[in-house]
Design an enzyme around this catalytic site. Structure first.
Site, PDB file in Angstrom:
ATOM      1  N   LYS A 246       0.935  -1.141  -0.061  1.00 22.37           N
ATOM      2  CA  LYS A 246       0.064  -0.201  -0.148  1.00 22.37           C
ATOM      3  C   LYS A 246       0.858   1.208   0.008  1.00 22.37           C
ATOM      4  CE  LYS A 246      -3.986  -1.981  -0.174  1.00 22.37           C
ATOM      5  NZ  LYS A 246      -3.751  -3.245  -0.857  1.00 22.37           N
TER       6      LYS A 246
HETATM    7  C1  LIG Z   1      -9.931  -2.930  -2.122  1.00 21.78           C
HETATM    8  C2  LIG Z   1      -9.451  -3.642  -0.930  1.00 21.78           C
HETATM    9  N1  LIG Z   1      -9.829  -3.838   0.042  1.00 21.78           N
HETATM   10  C3  LIG Z   1      -9.522  -4.331   1.182  1.00 21.78           C
HETATM   11  C4  LIG Z   1      -8.122  -4.873   1.405  1.00 21.78           C
HETATM   12  C5  LIG Z   1      -7.792  -5.547   2.482  1.00 21.78           C
HETATM   13  O1  LIG Z   1      -6.646  -4.855   3.105  1.00 21.78           O
HETATM   14  P1  LIG Z   1      -6.034  -5.785   4.318  1.00 21.78           P
HETATM   15  O2  LIG Z   1      -4.844  -6.494   3.405  1.00 21.78           O
HETATM   16  O3  LIG Z   1      -5.041  -4.386   4.885  1.00 21.78           O
HETATM   17  O4  LIG Z   1      -6.728  -6.507   5.026  1.00 21.78           O
HETATM   18  C6  LIG Z   1      -7.571  -4.805   0.036  1.00 21.78           C
HETATM   19  C7  LIG Z   1      -6.145  -5.263   0.260  1.00 21.78           C
HETATM   20  O5  LIG Z   1      -5.183  -5.396  -0.536  1.00 21.78           O
HETATM   21  C8  LIG Z   1      -7.762  -4.206  -0.942  1.00 21.78           C
HETATM   22  O6  LIG Z   1      -7.124  -3.989  -1.999  1.00 21.78           O
END
Ligand SMILES: Cc1ncc(COP(=O)(O)O)c(C=O)c1O
Length: 373
Positions: free
Chosen positions: A181
């Site tokens: 990210k």
């Molecule tokens: C659009 C979207 N939502 C939610 C998430 C979930 O994030 P995390 O990996 O921090 O749980 C991601 C992760 O890549 C994502 O791309």
């Protein structure tokens, strides 16, 4: 030449701050998390932010804090990562998909009202690739039907659209600090909100539903804690917070690098006739991911060729409703959300990060444009 798909931006100061946190007594949630939460909320222009272990956790707790549970329906997009709709399932609610706009790949607000039923309780828009959904339209629909709005801002920390920033119109905004990210602690997330009540509920739910955290207990003389509600173990650590603070200070500079690289990609691909999702007028994209759209019949072969020629790639995303679990459990099939399906079959994500060098950018453009001809 090998162009990595992603490189993070932790620098020596971030590593020093992490080392300092490691030398402290409190490795888990404590003063550094509180300080990051204040810093992050101030950056977003919101009164509250709560640090958690991932955006998945943030979505789960934000939905619960908005009262979503068994029997409810939550409207969202099939053009997203599975975390979005999985979080809905964790609450006991059912995700209801609505197709996306063919130009932006974002949930199409014009299709939302037709999907609202007596069980609908919330809309969960995803600000895909860094571009925000039309939050004014979505908020207006939610208000007409008495629904909550939880924003998936995993790609969208730096974004704005028509003067609206993440969390400004939603009831809660959920962020990711996952390894790839725009700012990262390897794993991590946050819920930001205008509502003191929602922030308070998320704070309790991230720590088993307990009335005090370990940090609180350390800072005070001992008093017994209680557990009033069933929560989860999703609290951010001081170590994660320490890694994020400096990156947050540099976030706009890092964004500007990605904005310039994206503009270069867009110019080159327009000339070569390569398709990609467009950023609409009045929007500042966080420029999290740059994806191109190729002929679905040639997509998988193009992925191979890009890799063979040293270009790191990913696919963000194949439409969620067609993944085996969703198709089996809910009876989804091809043809139900044709725009998301076409995008899911066409998309290839290219490297996009501040450390990309001019020769690397030129190599990516060269390989992609040769594929297209
Ligand atoms: C659009 C979207 N939502 C939610 C998430 C979930 O994030 P995390 O990996 O921090 O749980 C991601 C992760 O890549 C994502 O791309």
């Amino acid at each position: 030449m090998k162009v990595e798909f992603f490189k993070h931006n932790l620098d020596e100061d971030d590593i020093r701050r992490l080392a300092e946190a490691c030398r402290g007594v409190m490795l888990t949630t404590g003063a550094e998390v509180k300080s990051f939460e204040e810093h992050f909320a101030a950056y977003l222009g919101l009164p509250h932010a709560v640090g958690v272990t991932s955006c998945t956790a943030a979505l789960h707790l934000a939905l619960l804090a908005c009262g979503i549970g068994e029997g409810a329906e939550v409207i969202t997009t099939p053009m997203t990562f599975v975390a979005t709709s999985n979080a809905v399932l964790y609450t006991g609610a059912r995700p209801v998909f609505v197709d996306v706009d063919p130009v932006t790949a974002l949930i199409d607000p014009r299709r939302i009202e037709a999907a609202i039923t007596a069980r609908t309780r919330a809309i969960l828009p995803v600000h895909l690739y860094g571009q925000m959904c039309d939050m004014r339209a979505i908020r207006a629909i939610a208000d007409r039907h008495g629904l909550k709005v939880v924003e998936d801002c995993a790609h969208a920390i730096e974004s704005a659209r028509d003067g609206v920033r993440p969390g400004a119109l939603g009831d809660a905004a959920c962020f990711s600090f996952y390894a790839t990210k725009n700012i990262t602690s390897g794993e991590g997330g946050a819920v930001a909100t205008r509502s003191a009540e929602i922030a308070g509920r998320v704070r309790t739910l991230r720590q088993h539903g307990m009335s005090t955290s370990a940090g609180d207990r350390y800072a005070r003389t001992y008093s017994h804690w209680d557990m009033e509600t069933l929560g989860w173990k999703y609290n951010m650590t001081n170590l994660s917070a320490a890694m994020l603070q400096g990156q947050l200070d540099r976030i706009e500079t890092l964004w500007l690098s990605r904005e310039r690289i994206s503009a270069e990609y867009e110019r080159a691909f327009d000339t070569a006739g390569v398709g990609f999702p467009r950023v609409v007028g009045g929007a500042k994209s966080a420029r999290h991911l740059f994806t191109i759209w190729v002929d679905p019949a040639r997509r998988d072969e193009a992925l191979m060729q890009l890799q063979q020629q040293g270009v790191g790639i990913a696919v963000n995303y194949r439409a969620v409703h067609l993944l085996t679990y969703y198709a089996r459990r809910f009876g989804f099939a091809r043809g139900m959300f044709p725009i998301a399906e076409r995008i899911g079959d066409s998309t290839i994500t290219l490297p996009l990060y501040a450390k990309l060098t001019a020769p690397e950018i030129a190599h990516v453009i060269d390989v992609v444009t040769r594929l297209a001809t």
